[in-house]
Scaffold this motif. Sequence first.
Motif, PDB file in Angstrom:
ATOM      1  N   VAL A   9     -11.288  16.271 -77.784  1.00 16.12           N
ATOM      2  CA  VAL A   9     -12.010  17.183 -78.688  1.00 16.12           C
ATOM      3  C   VAL A   9     -12.385  18.483 -77.976  1.00 16.12           C
ATOM      4  CG1 VAL A   9     -12.833  15.386 -80.231  1.00 16.12           C
ATOM      5  CG2 VAL A   9     -14.238  16.033 -78.278  1.00 16.12           C
ATOM      6  N   GLY A  10     -11.674  18.782 -76.886  1.00 13.49           N
ATOM      7  CA  GLY A  10     -11.842  20.085 -76.246  1.00 13.49           C
ATOM      8  C   GLY A  10     -12.781  20.128 -75.060  1.00 13.49           C
ATOM      9  N   VAL A  11     -13.339  18.976 -74.669  1.00 11.92           N
ATOM     10  CA  VAL A  11     -14.205  18.965 -73.479  1.00 11.92           C
ATOM     11  C   VAL A  11     -13.311  19.054 -72.242  1.00 11.92           C
ATOM     12  CG1 VAL A  11     -15.941  17.667 -72.176  1.00 11.92           C
ATOM     13  CG2 VAL A  11     -15.943  17.586 -74.687  1.00 11.92           C
ATOM     14  N   ASN A  12     -13.663  19.931 -71.309  1.00 12.26           N
ATOM     15  CA  ASN A  12     -12.826  20.149 -70.111  1.00 12.26           C
ATOM     16  C   ASN A  12     -13.141  19.109 -69.033  1.00 12.26           C
ATOM     17  OD1 ASN A  12     -11.454  22.530 -71.038  1.00 12.26           O
ATOM     18  ND2 ASN A  12     -13.405  23.584 -70.857  1.00 12.26           N
ATOM     19  N   CYS A  13     -12.835  17.853 -69.363  1.00 19.85           N
ATOM     20  CA  CYS A  13     -13.210  16.755 -68.466  1.00 19.85           C
ATOM     21  C   CYS A  13     -12.015  16.063 -67.814  1.00 19.85           C
ATOM     22  CB  CYS A  13     -14.054  15.734 -69.225  1.00 19.85           C
ATOM     23  SG  CYS A  13     -13.254  15.103 -70.715  1.00 19.85           S
ATOM     24  N   ALA A  14     -10.799  16.527 -68.108  1.00 22.16           N
ATOM     25  CA  ALA A  14      -9.619  15.876 -67.510  1.00 22.16           C
ATOM     26  C   ALA A  14      -9.587  16.147 -66.006  1.00 22.16           C
ATOM     27  CB  ALA A  14      -8.350  16.379 -68.174  1.00 22.16           C
ATOM     28  N   GLN A  41     -16.133  10.717 -65.916  1.00 21.45           N
ATOM     29  CA  GLN A  41     -17.343  11.479 -65.570  1.00 21.45           C
ATOM     30  C   GLN A  41     -18.564  10.567 -65.574  1.00 21.45           C
ATOM     31  OE1 GLN A  41     -17.441  14.881 -68.252  1.00 21.45           O
ATOM     32  NE2 GLN A  41     -16.375  16.137 -66.744  1.00 21.45           N
ATOM     33  N   LEU A  42     -18.625   9.652 -66.539  1.00 19.69           N
ATOM     34  CA  LEU A  42     -19.771   8.724 -66.592  1.00 19.69           C
ATOM     35  C   LEU A  42     -19.846   7.841 -65.352  1.00 19.69           C
ATOM     36  CD1 LEU A  42     -19.740   7.488 -70.315  1.00 19.69           C
ATOM     37  CD2 LEU A  42     -21.551   8.784 -69.198  1.00 19.69           C
ATOM     38  N   GLY A  43     -18.704   7.635 -64.732  1.00 15.92           N
ATOM     39  CA  GLY A  43     -18.671   6.832 -63.506  1.00 15.92           C
ATOM     40  C   GLY A  43     -19.041   7.626 -62.264  1.00 15.92           C
ATOM     41  N   GLY A  44     -19.323   8.915 -62.437  1.00 15.21           N
ATOM     42  CA  GLY A  44     -19.767   9.729 -61.309  1.00 15.21           C
ATOM     43  C   GLY A  44     -18.662  10.492 -60.613  1.00 15.21           C
ATOM     44  N   LEU A  45     -17.469  10.521 -61.213  1.00 14.62           N
ATOM     45  CA  LEU A  45     -16.374  11.285 -60.593  1.00 14.62           C
ATOM     46  C   LEU A  45     -16.531  12.765 -60.925  1.00 14.62           C
ATOM     47  CD1 LEU A  45     -13.563   8.751 -61.434  1.00 14.62           C
ATOM     48  CD2 LEU A  45     -14.175   9.481 -59.119  1.00 14.62           C
ATOM     49  N   GLU A  69     -14.254   1.282 -58.266  1.00 11.42           N
ATOM     50  CA  GLU A  69     -15.679   1.066 -58.569  1.00 11.42           C
ATOM     51  C   GLU A  69     -16.204   2.108 -59.569  1.00 11.42           C
ATOM     52  OE1 GLU A  69     -19.413   1.050 -55.737  1.00 11.42           O
ATOM     53  OE2 GLU A  69     -17.783  -0.164 -54.908  1.00 11.42           O
ATOM     54  N   LYS A  70     -15.827   3.365 -59.367  1.00 11.86           N
ATOM     55  CA  LYS A  70     -16.282   4.446 -60.271  1.00 11.86           C
ATOM     56  C   LYS A  70     -15.684   4.259 -61.666  1.00 11.86           C
ATOM     57  CE  LYS A  70     -17.865   7.525 -56.942  1.00 11.86           C
ATOM     58  NZ  LYS A  70     -19.278   7.706 -56.821  1.00 11.86           N
ATOM     59  N   TYR A  71     -14.457   3.839 -61.732  1.00 11.70           N
ATOM     60  CA  TYR A  71     -13.818   3.629 -63.029  1.00 11.70           C
ATOM     61  C   TYR A  71     -14.494   2.481 -63.780  1.00 11.70           C
ATOM     62  CZ  TYR A  71      -9.956   6.927 -62.644  1.00 11.70           C
ATOM     63  OH  TYR A  71      -9.213   8.086 -62.595  1.00 11.70           O
ATOM     64  N   VAL A  72     -14.837   1.437 -63.059  1.00 11.03           N
ATOM     65  CA  VAL A  72     -15.490   0.284 -63.690  1.00 11.03           C
ATOM     66  C   VAL A  72     -16.900   0.673 -64.151  1.00 11.03           C
ATOM     67  CG1 VAL A  72     -16.383  -2.051 -63.264  1.00 11.03           C
ATOM     68  CG2 VAL A  72     -14.094  -1.415 -62.450  1.00 11.03           C
ATOM     69  N   LEU A  73     -17.616   1.413 -63.291  1.00 12.92           N
ATOM     70  CA  LEU A  73     -18.963   1.875 -63.652  1.00 12.92           C
ATOM     71  C   LEU A  73     -18.912   2.728 -64.924  1.00 12.92           C
ATOM     72  CD1 LEU A  73     -21.995   2.283 -62.950  1.00 12.92           C
ATOM     73  CD2 LEU A  73     -21.303   4.251 -61.586  1.00 12.92           C
ATOM     74  N   GLY A  74     -17.990   3.687 -64.952  1.00 11.54           N
ATOM     75  CA  GLY A  74     -17.862   4.568 -66.122  1.00 11.54           C
ATOM     76  C   GLY A  74     -17.492   3.792 -67.373  1.00 11.54           C
ATOM     77  N   ALA A  75     -16.629   2.802 -67.235  1.00  6.02           N
ATOM     78  CA  ALA A  75     -16.237   1.989 -68.388  1.00  6.02           C
ATOM     79  C   ALA A  75     -17.448   1.228 -68.925  1.00  6.02           C
ATOM     80  CB  ALA A  75     -15.127   1.019 -67.984  1.00  6.02           C
ATOM     81  N   ASN A  76     -18.248   0.692 -68.037  1.00 11.24           N
ATOM     82  CA  ASN A  76     -19.446  -0.048 -68.467  1.00 11.24           C
ATOM     83  C   ASN A  76     -20.454   0.868 -69.149  1.00 11.24           C
ATOM     84  OD1 ASN A  76     -19.073  -2.853 -67.767  1.00 11.24           O
ATOM     85  ND2 ASN A  76     -18.993  -2.182 -65.655  1.00 11.24           N
TER      86      ASN A  76
END
Length: 137
Positions: A9-14, A41-45, A69-76
């Motif tokens: 939706v246009g957020v520059n988060c890639a 981003q939610l996982g802290g990357l 670990e960051k991917y799992v954190l963000g997914a949760n």
Amino acid sequence: MILVSACLVGVNCAFDGRSRSHRKVLELMRTGKLIPICPEQLGGLPTPRDSAEQIKGKVITRNGKDVTEKYVLGANEGLLIAQLVGCKKAILKARSPSCGPEQIYDKTCPTSLIKDYGVFAKLLKKNNIEIISEDDL
Ligand code: SF4
């Protein structure tokens, strides 16, 4: 409410600091029923960040760093938001190591693509949230 990969939706988060805007998803966004989320981003990357792939159950950046670990954190965290707002569906970015529904990149495979889910997509599916690929809109 429907969860959506924020980059659609246009957020520059890639990983490259850009978005992956999708015309039909943007139209749906105007209904006010979509919740944009970026699990990486939610996982802290950080953004931008190194691109990554799932390799044998782990998520490894192109520089060889294990960021599972960051991917799992963000997914949760993403799942928590989905549950808080009662999302039953998610529209996700295709082929992402986090959001990818049904197909993700794997350079160890001759076709570079394997049948599997991104870390976030897999967790949503396990929690009975219907996954819709941007490719199927
Ligand atoms: S993690 Fe998902 S929302 Fe974030 S940039 Fe990657 S595909 Fe888009």
